[in-house]
Design a protein around this motif. Sequence first.
Motif, short mmCIF file in Angstrom:
data_model
loop_
_atom_site.label_atom_id
_atom_site.label_comp_id
_atom_site.label_asym_id
_atom_site.label_seq_id
_atom_site.Cartn_x
_atom_site.Cartn_y
_atom_site.Cartn_z
N SER A 197 -7.53 5.53 1.08
CA SER A 197 -6.18 4.99 0.97
C SER A 197 -5.14 6.01 1.38
O SER A 197 -5.23 7.19 1.03
N ASP A 208 1.90 -1.35 -10.47
CA ASP A 208 1.82 -2.71 -9.92
C ASP A 208 1.19 -3.71 -10.89
O ASP A 208 1.20 -4.91 -10.64
N TYR A 284 -10.92 -9.55 0.44
CA TYR A 284 -9.87 -8.55 0.49
C TYR A 284 -8.60 -9.13 1.11
O TYR A 284 -8.64 -10.16 1.79
N LYS A 285 -7.47 -8.46 0.86
CA LYS A 285 -6.21 -8.85 1.48
C LYS A 285 -6.11 -8.17 2.84
O LYS A 285 -6.03 -6.95 2.94
N LEU A 287 -3.78 -7.88 5.17
CA LEU A 287 -2.62 -7.03 5.46
C LEU A 287 -2.68 -5.72 4.69
O LEU A 287 -2.35 -4.66 5.24
N PHE A 288 -3.11 -5.78 3.45
CA PHE A 288 -3.20 -4.56 2.66
C PHE A 288 -4.21 -3.60 3.28
O PHE A 288 -3.97 -2.39 3.38
N VAL A 289 -5.35 -4.12 3.67
CA VAL A 289 -6.39 -3.28 4.27
C VAL A 289 -5.90 -2.64 5.55
O VAL A 289 -6.14 -1.46 5.82
N ARG A 291 -2.78 -1.95 6.38
CA ARG A 291 -1.67 -1.02 6.17
C ARG A 291 -2.05 0.23 5.39
O ARG A 291 -1.49 1.29 5.61
N TRP A 292 -3.02 0.09 4.47
CA TRP A 292 -3.24 1.18 3.53
C TRP A 292 -4.63 1.82 3.59
O TRP A 292 -4.91 2.74 2.82
N THR A 293 -5.52 1.36 4.46
CA THR A 293 -6.83 1.99 4.58
C THR A 293 -7.12 2.30 6.05
O THR A 293 -6.34 1.95 6.94
#
Length: 361
Positions: A197, A208, A284-285, A287-289, A291-293
């Motif tokens: 991350s 969060d 998994y999400k 967009l999150f993956v 942007r953050w991994t």
Amino acid sequence: MAKLNLSRRSFVGLAAAVGAAASVTTMPMTALADADDSKKDSSAEVKVVRSCCRACGKNECGVLITVENGRAVKVEGDAETGFNSMGNCCTKSQSSMQAAYHPDRLYHPMKRTNPKGSSDPGWQRITWDEAYKTIADKFWELKNKYGGESMFFMGGTSRIWTQHAYAAWLQLVGSPNAVTAWQICKGPRHFATQLQSEFAYSWMATSDRPRVFVQWGTATEISNYDESCRSTVDIANKADHYISVDPRRSGLNHEADTWAHLRPGTDGALALSWANVIVNKKLYKDLFVKRWTDAPFLVVEGMEPSGGQLQNTIAWRELKPMRTTLLKECDLKEGGSPYRYMVWDELAGTDEAHPLHTNDA
């Protein structure tokens, strides 16, 4: 055998009551005796002093100390000044009086007068000036005889009176040998997060408030600095689903919705199994993956780690870079940056790679 059933909310209420009781059990025996109102001296001077907790050694959490006739009898969290701990008072804080009033606690420097190994060390009280001079003389004796590298220094997290491990003594005696909190405390959890991350220092989701809370083999609800123990209880109580991975039955995971009591040493297999299910079922999400991994980064398959160097976005420049199979700008063009990783440009619909994330100033 009767079975005890408690909801998570009722458990938290019970835990609060037990915590209050725990703060009472840390009182000296004289204080416990004085708790009996029928025997309590009405003329006793009682006051509440605002202070900082010393249990972790960092003096970061605000506490209120109840003092009776000059003796501390109770420690509790201070909601006004303890903003980082949210007014929490962990078990270490509550039991700090045991250290303060322990009969074997040393209040003055002591000097050995008999050789090491003697049945009687022959401890004698000396002044602080003599103690500091003895230490300084020994330091310079070692430096002059063996060199500064013969000395080793170690310091914990933010213990402001032990900064020798970070800089002072290292520079003064010329020693390269030191261990700080990065090696023994914060480092392992920060580095583990850095592996997957970009938000590397979020080693615990305290802000969060995740809907699914996974507690993996820890007991931060009992004793941890800052807001961790308070947040652990709050999150476990409010999350839609609370999962505990722990071979032990603890006070908090007793109320877990799912308790995975594994055999010790098998949690790695569980983690890989979870990852397999999450990836294959696309749980998994996206967009999150992205942007953050490092999931969207391009990988050079079938090749040895490329000549370019990987340095994590948040890692310090002084850390030794690692070789990696991730495709970087320097792998595609001469003079390219080894800190810029390449991703597929889906919007352009071409096979042209574009850099994402940069560690350049």
